[in-house]
Design a protein around this motif. Structure first.
Motif, PDB file in Angstrom:
ATOM      1  N   ASN A 243       0.822  -1.211   0.000  1.00  0.00           N
ATOM      2  CA  ASN A 243       0.000   0.000   0.000  1.00  0.00           C
ATOM      3  C   ASN A 243       0.857   1.263   0.000  1.00  0.00           C
ATOM      4  O   ASN A 243       0.550   2.235  -0.705  1.00  0.00           O
ATOM      5  CB  ASN A 243      -0.922   0.001   1.220  1.00  0.00           C
ATOM      6  CG  ASN A 243      -1.997  -1.064   1.117  1.00  0.00           C
ATOM      7  OD1 ASN A 243      -2.366  -1.483   0.030  1.00  0.00           O
ATOM      8  ND2 ASN A 243      -2.497  -1.528   2.254  1.00  0.00           N
ATOM      9  N   LEU A 244       1.932   1.247   0.803  1.00  0.00           N
ATOM     10  CA  LEU A 244       2.812   2.418   0.824  1.00  0.00           C
ATOM     11  C   LEU A 244       3.504   2.595  -0.525  1.00  0.00           C
ATOM     12  O   LEU A 244       3.678   3.722  -1.002  1.00  0.00           O
ATOM     13  CB  LEU A 244       3.852   2.262   1.934  1.00  0.00           C
ATOM     14  CG  LEU A 244       3.400   2.610   3.355  1.00  0.00           C
ATOM     15  CD1 LEU A 244       4.521   2.386   4.333  1.00  0.00           C
ATOM     16  CD2 LEU A 244       2.944   4.073   3.427  1.00  0.00           C
ATOM     17  N   LYS A 245       3.896   1.464  -1.113  1.00  0.00           N
ATOM     18  CA  LYS A 245       4.538   1.534  -2.422  1.00  0.00           C
ATOM     19  C   LYS A 245       3.562   2.097  -3.453  1.00  0.00           C
ATOM     20  O   LYS A 245       3.919   2.955  -4.276  1.00  0.00           O
ATOM     21  CB  LYS A 245       5.003   0.131  -2.820  1.00  0.00           C
ATOM     22  CG  LYS A 245       5.964   0.106  -3.988  1.00  0.00           C
ATOM     23  CD  LYS A 245       6.513  -1.299  -4.170  1.00  0.00           C
ATOM     24  CE  LYS A 245       7.540  -1.332  -5.290  1.00  0.00           C
ATOM     25  NZ  LYS A 245       8.099  -2.694  -5.479  1.00  0.00           N
ATOM     26  N   LYS A 246       2.327   1.606  -3.387  1.00  0.00           N
ATOM     27  CA  LYS A 246       1.302   2.111  -4.301  1.00  0.00           C
ATOM     28  C   LYS A 246       1.039   3.592  -4.043  1.00  0.00           C
ATOM     29  O   LYS A 246       0.850   4.378  -4.992  1.00  0.00           O
ATOM     30  CB  LYS A 246       0.010   1.311  -4.095  1.00  0.00           C
ATOM     31  CG  LYS A 246      -1.049   1.571  -5.160  1.00  0.00           C
ATOM     32  CD  LYS A 246      -0.604   1.094  -6.508  1.00  0.00           C
ATOM     33  CE  LYS A 246      -1.704   1.266  -7.551  1.00  0.00           C
ATOM     34  NZ  LYS A 246      -1.280   0.847  -8.897  1.00  0.00           N
ATOM     35  N   SER A 247       1.054   3.968  -2.766  1.00  0.00           N
ATOM     36  CA  SER A 247       0.840   5.369  -2.410  1.00  0.00           C
ATOM     37  C   SER A 247       1.948   6.244  -2.993  1.00  0.00           C
ATOM     38  O   SER A 247       1.681   7.335  -3.515  1.00  0.00           O
ATOM     39  CB  SER A 247       0.778   5.512  -0.888  1.00  0.00           C
ATOM     40  OG  SER A 247       0.675   6.863  -0.523  1.00  0.00           O
ATOM     41  N   SER A 248       3.212   5.777  -2.900  1.00  0.00           N
ATOM     42  CA  SER A 248       4.332   6.547  -3.458  1.00  0.00           C
ATOM     43  C   SER A 248       4.204   6.654  -4.966  1.00  0.00           C
ATOM     44  O   SER A 248       4.477   7.713  -5.558  1.00  0.00           O
ATOM     45  CB  SER A 248       5.656   5.872  -3.081  1.00  0.00           C
ATOM     46  OG  SER A 248       5.811   5.815  -1.677  1.00  0.00           O
ATOM     47  N   GLN A 249       3.772   5.561  -5.610  1.00  0.00           N
ATOM     48  CA  GLN A 249       3.601   5.594  -7.058  1.00  0.00           C
ATOM     49  C   GLN A 249       2.470   6.552  -7.451  1.00  0.00           C
ATOM     50  O   GLN A 249       2.600   7.308  -8.422  1.00  0.00           O
ATOM     51  CB  GLN A 249       3.314   4.187  -7.570  1.00  0.00           C
ATOM     52  CG  GLN A 249       4.484   3.232  -7.405  1.00  0.00           C
ATOM     53  CD  GLN A 249       4.138   1.816  -7.808  1.00  0.00           C
ATOM     54  OE1 GLN A 249       2.981   1.510  -8.109  1.00  0.00           O
ATOM     55  NE2 GLN A 249       5.118   0.916  -7.801  1.00  0.00           N
ATOM     56  N   LEU A 250       1.359   6.497  -6.699  1.00  0.00           N
ATOM     57  CA  LEU A 250       0.249   7.401  -6.995  1.00  0.00           C
ATOM     58  C   LEU A 250       0.661   8.857  -6.788  1.00  0.00           C
ATOM     59  O   LEU A 250       0.238   9.749  -7.548  1.00  0.00           O
ATOM     60  CB  LEU A 250      -0.948   7.065  -6.112  1.00  0.00           C
ATOM     61  CG  LEU A 250      -1.648   5.733  -6.421  1.00  0.00           C
ATOM     62  CD1 LEU A 250      -2.737   5.453  -5.389  1.00  0.00           C
ATOM     63  CD2 LEU A 250      -2.250   5.761  -7.831  1.00  0.00           C
ATOM     64  N   HIS A 251       1.483   9.094  -5.756  1.00  0.00           N
ATOM     65  CA  HIS A 251       1.956  10.457  -5.523  1.00  0.00           C
ATOM     66  C   HIS A 251       2.794  10.951  -6.695  1.00  0.00           C
ATOM     67  O   HIS A 251       2.644  12.104  -7.154  1.00  0.00           O
ATOM     68  CB  HIS A 251       2.778  10.493  -4.231  1.00  0.00           C
ATOM     69  CG  HIS A 251       3.483  11.795  -4.007  1.00  0.00           C
ATOM     70  ND1 HIS A 251       2.825  12.952  -3.645  1.00  0.00           N
ATOM     71  CD2 HIS A 251       4.802  12.136  -4.124  1.00  0.00           C
ATOM     72  CE1 HIS A 251       3.687  13.941  -3.529  1.00  0.00           C
ATOM     73  NE2 HIS A 251       4.895  13.467  -3.812  1.00  0.00           N
TER      74      HIS A 251
ATOM     75  N   SER B 244       0.532  11.531  -9.631  1.00  0.00           N
ATOM     76  CA  SER B 244      -0.216  12.766  -9.420  1.00  0.00           C
ATOM     77  C   SER B 244       0.666  13.976  -9.696  1.00  0.00           C
ATOM     78  O   SER B 244       0.212  14.976 -10.292  1.00  0.00           O
ATOM     79  CB  SER B 244      -0.739  12.812  -7.980  1.00  0.00           C
ATOM     80  OG  SER B 244      -1.360  14.038  -7.706  1.00  0.00           O
TER      81      SER B 244
ATOM     82  N   TYR C 148      10.571   5.826  -1.965  1.00  0.00           N
ATOM     83  CA  TYR C 148      10.059   4.876  -0.977  1.00  0.00           C
ATOM     84  C   TYR C 148      10.618   5.138   0.424  1.00  0.00           C
ATOM     85  O   TYR C 148      10.612   4.247   1.270  1.00  0.00           O
ATOM     86  CB  TYR C 148      10.412   3.446  -1.393  1.00  0.00           C
ATOM     87  CG  TYR C 148       9.758   2.993  -2.669  1.00  0.00           C
ATOM     88  CD1 TYR C 148       8.517   3.505  -3.064  1.00  0.00           C
ATOM     89  CD2 TYR C 148      10.357   2.058  -3.503  1.00  0.00           C
ATOM     90  CE1 TYR C 148       7.915   3.089  -4.230  1.00  0.00           C
ATOM     91  CE2 TYR C 148       9.763   1.641  -4.671  1.00  0.00           C
ATOM     92  CZ  TYR C 148       8.536   2.160  -5.040  1.00  0.00           C
ATOM     93  OH  TYR C 148       7.935   1.747  -6.205  1.00  0.00           O
TER      94      TYR C 148
ATOM     95  N   LYS D  38       9.497   6.897   2.879  1.00  0.00           N
ATOM     96  CA  LYS D  38       8.471   6.735   3.913  1.00  0.00           C
ATOM     97  C   LYS D  38       8.175   5.262   4.154  1.00  0.00           C
ATOM     98  O   LYS D  38       7.987   4.827   5.302  1.00  0.00           O
ATOM     99  CB  LYS D  38       7.198   7.467   3.482  1.00  0.00           C
ATOM    100  CG  LYS D  38       6.110   7.495   4.547  1.00  0.00           C
ATOM    101  CD  LYS D  38       4.918   8.302   4.084  1.00  0.00           C
ATOM    102  CE  LYS D  38       3.836   8.325   5.165  1.00  0.00           C
ATOM    103  NZ  LYS D  38       2.648   9.091   4.710  1.00  0.00           N
TER     104      LYS D  38
END
Length: 575
Positions: free
Chosen positions: A54-62, A65, A283, A285
């Motif tokens: 999820n964090l990896k996906k969050s970093s990718q989405l960031h 974006s 990554y 975070k």
């Protein structure tokens, strides 16, 4: 001596007791760890993986974006530059044949909006640049009608065109924004060039995030805008535009380092915006959270581990104390039972010894009376007197032998002698006991004898004489239990690595209370004077000394069965 022996036996038992609880503590601790820690570890690993995903996906989405945000900003920038150039057609001083002063004012006007503008040119319907202002005055009068960007502008449905980076007549990388405007019968073009370096500085100003690298490539993969440390303008980039467009975010190795790369296609020009960031930063975070989760997981495991250890130790310590108390109480009860048994034994011994002693005492008085003149006796011993005395002495001898027999049996029941073991076939040994005199006695008493032997019975290790005594004792007890007219069954069977000899009768049977006492010395169910109560205790001692046991099954009126179980000789064991 006995006290020392008891203490010697007690010491190994105590050691076994402690060793048992040491092993139990280890097994319980291991089982508790497996039961509590393994599910906890598995859940921690599962949530750790899910959280990292999820964090990896969050970093990718960031990053994605950020790419889309920058793409929108660049499109807006280009749209504003198009509007700046288009506005020149609507200035009050606009003229189809502009002089140099008017062109210079056009360039000054554009520079007020952005310092990225390098020059400005005006072209007539034939593609000839009739007006120019900028650092390349030799471009005035140049024919652009055959240039790709000019032809693309003329064919385009919209009234403007933004070219790729190219060298052109000035032989220097730049890109052109051109706007066409129909005036009268012809179409005029106002074009301006932008400095790629100034455009890159604009990209740097809109970049967000730590160590974010931005570049622009065309659909052939050539750099249009790029950091000089990362590549050169118009050079081939390491990115595949089609692969980047097929995925939102990709991992890409560049100069030995892994980067996270997001892409977004511009709407104003067929360029691809590339936004990259080193993985250790993108990554960061996630890595920090992973370290915190690992530390927290290790801490939780240690806490649970300690709690399990303390809990199991406390519970087993209490269980050990309880077991020690129970053993102490059991020992005291056993000691009390021994005292009771000793009392019963002493009473039995006294009763059995008193009978022959009473006979001896009585006969001694008779002898005294024979020689006492007061009772008609005579000091002179005649033939009749001697015969009478011999009869009385014979009775005394019989009573003495009886008393001696009782003491020998008592010593035999209390003494554990090592048996002389030899291979023996129980079928033959049982036949030796009953063949001959005993079998004839059974027929006279109308007692049927049934032999039920297994012909394949294996050999056992036993003392033949002692085992013969055991079988004889059990058969004698069966005869006494039947009285007259009944049946005795002798069976021998194999049960795994054991041999079972069963002596069954159809006699009167025994109650539960009698069954609990039959192996106690001097306890007997026979009539007074017909048994000493030592046969079964002696038989039990003999069988146990050979590694076996005796079990009893009986009910009042239904007969009794004694089952002797002995181990098979090692050479004939199965498996």
């Amino acid at each position: 001596m006995n006290n020392h022996t008891e203490k010697t036996k007690e010491a190994p038992a105590q050691e076994d007791f402690r060793e048992y609880y040491r092993k139990l503590r280890k097994r319980l601790f291991a089982a508790s760890c497996i039961a509590f820690l393994i599910p906890l570890i598995l859940l921690s690993v599962y949530f750790h993986i899910q959280f990292n995903v999820n964090l990896k996906k969050s970093s990718q989405l960031h990053l994605m974006s950020l790419a889309e945000s920058q793409r929108n900003t660049i499109d807006l920038f280009l749209q504003e530059r198009v509007a700046n150039i288009l506005s020149l057609f609507h200035r009050s001083e606009f003229h189809l044949t502009p002089n140099q002063a008017r062109m210079n004012s056009y360039l000054m006007h554009l520079s007020e909006f952005s310092d990225a503008f390098v020059d400005v040119g005006f072209m007539n319907p034939q593609g000839l640049q009739i007006g120019y202002a900028g650092p390349y005055p030799h471009l005035r009068g140049k024919d652009y009608s055959q240039e790709n960007w000019y032809q693309s502008l003329m064919k385009a449905e919209r009234n403007y065109y933004i070219s790729d980076i190219y060298l052109g007549f000035r032989n220097k990388p730049h890109f052109t924004i051109a706007v066409k405007q129909p005036v009268g019968p012809g179409t005029y073009v106002m074009r301006a060039t932008l400095d790629p370096d100034k455009f890159y500085m604009f990209l740097r100003t809109i970049a967000q995030g730590k160590a974010v690298e931005c570049s622009l490539i065309n659909m052939e993969g050539n750099y249009q805008i790029v950091d000089p440390d990362q590549g050169e303008l118009l050079a081939k980039s390491p990115y595949n535009p089609l692969a980047l467009m097929a995925s939102d975010v990709v991992e890409f190795s560049f100069e030995g380092k892994k980067h996270l790369v997001a892409s977004a296609r511009l709407t104003e020009v067929p360029w691809l915006l590339i936004v990259g960031q080193p993985e250790e930063i993108a990554y960061a975070k996630m890595y920090q959270t992973r370290r915190v989760m690992i530390a927290a997981g290790v801490l939780i495991v240690l806490v649970v581990f300690t709690a399990i250890w303390l809990t199991t130790s406390r519970l087993l310590r209490k269980a050990e104390e309880t077991e020690a108390s129970r053993r102490e109480l059991k020992s005291q009860l056993f000691h009390a039972a021994k005292l009771v048994s000793i009392g019963e034994l002493a009473a039995g011994v006294a009763h059995e010894i008193n009978n022959p002693l009473a006979i001896i005492l009585s006969q001694c008085r008779v002898v005294n009376d024979i020689f006492d003149p007061e009772y008609g006796g005579s000091q002179a011993a005649g033939p009749e007197t001697g015969e009478q005395v011999r009869e009385e002495v014979a009775i005394i001898e019989e009573a003495v032998y009886r008393a001696r027999g009782i003491t020998e049996k008592l010593l035999q029941s209390s003494r554990r002698t090592e048996p002389k073991l030899e291979k023996c076939h129980m079928n033959d040994l049982i036949d030796e006991v009953i063949d001959g005199f005993m079998e004839r006695e059974l027929k006279v008493s109308n007692i049927e004898l049934v032999r039920d032997y297994d012909p394949e019975l294996p050999h056992i290790l036993t003392d033949r004489d002692q085992m013969r005594q055991v079988i004889q004792n059990l058969i004698n007890n069966a005869v006494d239990a039947i009285g007259e007219e009944g049946k005795i069954t002798l069976a021998a069977r194999r049960a795994g690595n054991e041999v079972r000899i069963t002596v069954s009768d159809t006699g009167k049977g025994m109650t539960q209370e009698e069954l609990e006492k039959i192996f106690l010395p001097f306890f007997t169910t026979k009539q007074a004077g017909k048994g000493t109560g030592l046969g079964l205790p002696i038989s039990l001692n003999i069988v146990e000394s050979m590694g076996g046991r005796i079990d009893v099954q009986s009910m009042p009126g239904a007969g009794t069965s004694f089952i002797i179980t002995l181990p098979v000789a090692d050479s004939e064991r199965s498996g």
